[in-house]
Motif scaffolding. Structure first.
Motif, PDB file in Angstrom:
ATOM      1  N   LYS A 289       0.822  -1.216   0.000  1.00  0.00           N
ATOM      2  CA  LYS A 289       0.000   0.000   0.000  1.00  0.00           C
ATOM      3  C   LYS A 289       0.861   1.273   0.000  1.00  0.00           C
ATOM      4  O   LYS A 289       0.394   2.347  -0.347  1.00  0.00           O
ATOM      5  CB  LYS A 289      -0.914   0.007   1.232  1.00  0.00           C
ATOM      6  N   LEU A 290       2.136   1.095   0.417  1.00  0.00           N
ATOM      7  CA  LEU A 290       3.025   2.257   0.447  1.00  0.00           C
ATOM      8  C   LEU A 290       3.408   2.723  -0.952  1.00  0.00           C
ATOM      9  O   LEU A 290       3.860   3.846  -1.145  1.00  0.00           O
ATOM     10  CB  LEU A 290       4.298   1.915   1.229  1.00  0.00           C
ATOM     11  N   LEU A 291       3.256   1.809  -1.934  1.00  0.00           N
ATOM     12  CA  LEU A 291       3.708   2.125  -3.293  1.00  0.00           C
ATOM     13  C   LEU A 291       2.699   3.021  -4.024  1.00  0.00           C
ATOM     14  O   LEU A 291       1.983   2.580  -4.918  1.00  0.00           O
ATOM     15  CB  LEU A 291       3.931   0.843  -4.085  1.00  0.00           C
ATOM     16  N   LEU A 296       6.025   5.703  -5.079  1.00  0.00           N
ATOM     17  CA  LEU A 296       5.944   5.025  -6.366  1.00  0.00           C
ATOM     18  C   LEU A 296       6.842   5.720  -7.381  1.00  0.00           C
ATOM     19  O   LEU A 296       7.545   5.078  -8.174  1.00  0.00           O
ATOM     20  CB  LEU A 296       4.487   5.019  -6.866  1.00  0.00           C
ATOM     21  N   GLU A 297       6.829   7.049  -7.315  1.00  0.00           N
ATOM     22  CA  GLU A 297       7.689   7.834  -8.197  1.00  0.00           C
ATOM     23  C   GLU A 297       9.152   7.454  -7.985  1.00  0.00           C
ATOM     24  O   GLU A 297       9.868   7.144  -8.938  1.00  0.00           O
ATOM     25  CB  GLU A 297       7.491   9.316  -7.843  1.00  0.00           C
ATOM     26  N   ALA A 359      10.118  -0.899   0.299  1.00  0.00           N
ATOM     27  CA  ALA A 359       9.182  -1.132  -0.805  1.00  0.00           C
ATOM     28  C   ALA A 359       9.810  -0.731  -2.137  1.00  0.00           C
ATOM     29  O   ALA A 359       9.648  -1.426  -3.146  1.00  0.00           O
ATOM     30  CB  ALA A 359       7.886  -0.356  -0.565  1.00  0.00           C
ATOM     31  N   VAL A 360      10.558   0.387  -2.135  1.00  0.00           N
ATOM     32  CA  VAL A 360      11.219   0.845  -3.361  1.00  0.00           C
ATOM     33  C   VAL A 360      12.185  -0.228  -3.869  1.00  0.00           C
ATOM     34  O   VAL A 360      12.206  -0.564  -5.054  1.00  0.00           O
ATOM     35  CB  VAL A 360      11.967   2.183  -3.113  1.00  0.00           C
TER      36      VAL A 360
END
Lengths: 394, 394
Positions: A289-291, A296-297, A359-360
């Motif tokens: 959900k963090l993405l 996300l960028e 997450a990245v």
């Protein structure tokens, strides 16, 4: 007793099943199964459906999984080939380590990240996944080509470099700063250990060969290989490298005799059981959900940088042989995997790396791995047409 | 992370090494390696040298080890053979369960033991070790003889009976008394499950065979077999049987296709890694210092009873075919193993069985296992002379 036994069996069953199911779906879509196994962890792990909250035991099984993934990769790498393509592969590896690290670190600093975290991201972008690369090249049936050997050799060397950087990063996490003396010692140890394991260790196996075969023990070679695998895993963990690099070298040590002792299918079988738990647990730690938004960028930019930097860094030393080999090696080195994720995990567990940055990194690992098979399918077309389609090993 | 990783690797290494070393020594002395692995646990476990105090993770790995030991045994048993020798084997099994249970329980009551503990000892004397028996018969190269098939069939059936008794015993441990309704349900479930797994389950595999082989998954048959193994382990644990009986039946289900899918060497490889942890942990729970005075006396009497009762109980139904087959089957059924130890462990962990009685059971397991190979070597001489020495499977 039976309560805990029941829980253990349930946990093992549901994770194994989920990983295999999504893995099979991915293979059907001609994507690496590994990614499916990670996705299974994302899906039923604590951040999405929440069916599974991995226990301590499960974390340990995942760690053993990582050990056997690398042991298996080592078994399938020939030390002789490694020495033969050594110079070229080393050049490719070094350039392929420096460029991604600088770009990754630089970009993270640019967007205002902490230095420590930026170092972790840079470090995670360094190491090509031997496991995924080998798997993709094997699927294309070009493992015996010269370019494939350069790629695999370089992937091995940059894993080693990645490990050294991981040790640096781990030192950073522990002490809050870099202890340059300790790092120097570690670098010396790592180089010495690597040279010993590539040049000397396989000869030891050759020397004790007949004695091993004469041992009064059921499947003595496998037992011995497992003992050495666990010994080196512990030893490398103890001197500050990662356990998996010891496991890799243990595999490499036995690679020459692996066909004679039928070690590959056996290590693969052990792997077949353990590896899904490793990849699942990677996914289970990802809060998908963090993405979104800026995360996300960042993930997209870092993924792009990870691709460009590897292709450029690894391609450059190959340019003297022309564009085609340069691109083939560059894209062959693109997929990141175990080491990247282990670096990210080390950062996450010491709270230097945030959930967002974790997450990245997982996203970047996924993207680089997804894009490798189609790119290589195109770039290795000439080699594939040359290659005699040998019967696939089971 | 690296601290715990280092500790895990150390624990795995030292246990695996110790088990394999003492195991190899035992094989050199022509004794079962399994006993050496148990002895390794006794030696460096908490009660003697104290080098290793098994962690929770290690206990779980030992439990997975038990699962794979039985899965492997199941893979090597043919459901067809089981049905063919069914009647004789069932008779042998039932008599070979009743006599030891009655004698064991009786003797323990006689020397003033608690009823509950006496039931545990009786239950531990019931089950012949399929694993050890199969291994000894394979070493003698007589696995394909008719007598060997009766022995293996009976060993399988008495494992199932042993499991039912274990469930009874576990119910006893939980509730403090026997819930006869629950026991009746369990007995019904066990018989139904057993019949289903022997008669129906292998046909399911036959039916989905082509679909399994068409799956887009690396080594789909092994993956499927592992999924089923974990599923049945969980299921049997859930309905109150033991996880290992589910694992055994999972193996049995795939036994017919094991050669075609090359499952045996793969399951053996997984076993090769896991099993030593199981046997080690059995030894690590044994306080060998307790084996003196009256405890040693009890251990010797119980061992003697375990031998006599099995030989008599299992030999009796075979007497119509003469003394030689009766003795061969009787002594073939002698070694106790996994199930006995699991029963004893269940008792120990619920504090119904004392450390002393646990020691008695482990001692009995050791004695019956040590004596089986020499006895069978003599009794199977005619079959061995007949047998064509087929090349040993690796």
């Amino acid at each position: 007793m039976d309560q805990s036994q029941q829980f253990l069996a349930w946990e093992l069953f549901i994770i194994f099943l989920a990983a295999k199911l999504v893995g099979a779906l991915f293979e059907r879509l001609r994507l690496p199964a590994v990614l499916g196994e990670i996705l299974a962890g994302v899906l039923i792990g604590p951040y999405a459906l929440g069916w599974i909250h991995p226990s301590i035991t499960l974390e340990s099984i995942a760690e053993i999984g990582a050990i056997f993934v690398l042991f298996d990769a080592g078994l399938e790498t020939s030390p002789g080939d490694l020495i033969r393509v050594g110079r070229t592969a080393l050049l490719v590896a070094v350039a392929g380590v420096l460029v991604p690290f600088v770009l990754g670190f630089g970009y993270m600093k640019l967007i205002g990240d902490q230095t420590k975290e930026a170092i972790f991201v840079g470090a995670a972008m360094v190491a090509t996944s031997v496991g995924i690369t080998a798997r993709v090249l094997a699927d294309l049936n070009v493992l015996s080509s010269q370019l494939a050997k350069v790629i695999l050799g370089a992937a091995v060397f940059d894993d080693i470099l990645g490990m050294v950087i991981l040790a640096l990063v781990a030192g950073l996490a522990r002490s809050g700063g870099v202890d340059w003396l300790r790092l120097g010692i570690l670098l010396g140890e790592s180089i010495g250990f690597t040279l010993f394991m590539i040049l000397v260790a396989p000869r030891i196996v050759r020397r004790v060969q007949t004695r091993v075969e004469g041992l009064s023990l059921r499947d003595a070679p496998l037992s011995l290989a497992l003992v050495v695998c666990l010994l080196l895993s512990w030893l490398t963990a103890k001197i500050g490298m990662a356990a998996i690099i010891g496991a890799f070298f243990a595999g490499l040590m036995f690679a020459e005799f692996a066909p004679r002792w039928n070690l590959n299918p056996k290590a693969q079988a052990i792997n077949e059981f353990f590896a899904p738990f490793f990849f699942f647990s990677i996914g289970a730690k990802l809060d998908v959900k963090l993405l979104s938004g800026t995360v996300l960028e960042t993930a997209l930019v870092i993924s792009l940088l990870a691709i460009v930097s590897k292709v450029a860094g690894c391609g450059l030393p190959m340019m003297k042989e022309g564009w085609h080999p340069a691109l083939a090696v560059g894209f062959g080195m693109m997929p990141r995997g175990e080491v990247a994720l282990i670096v990210a995990l080390a950062g996450l567990s010491t709270a230097i790396v945030t959930q967002e940055t974790y997450a990245v990194v997982v996203f970047m690992t996924g993207i680089t791995t997804v894009l490798a098979p189609p790119a290589l399918r195109i770039l290795f077309r000439p080699e594939r047409q040359e290659a005699v389609r040998a019967p696939r090993m089971e």
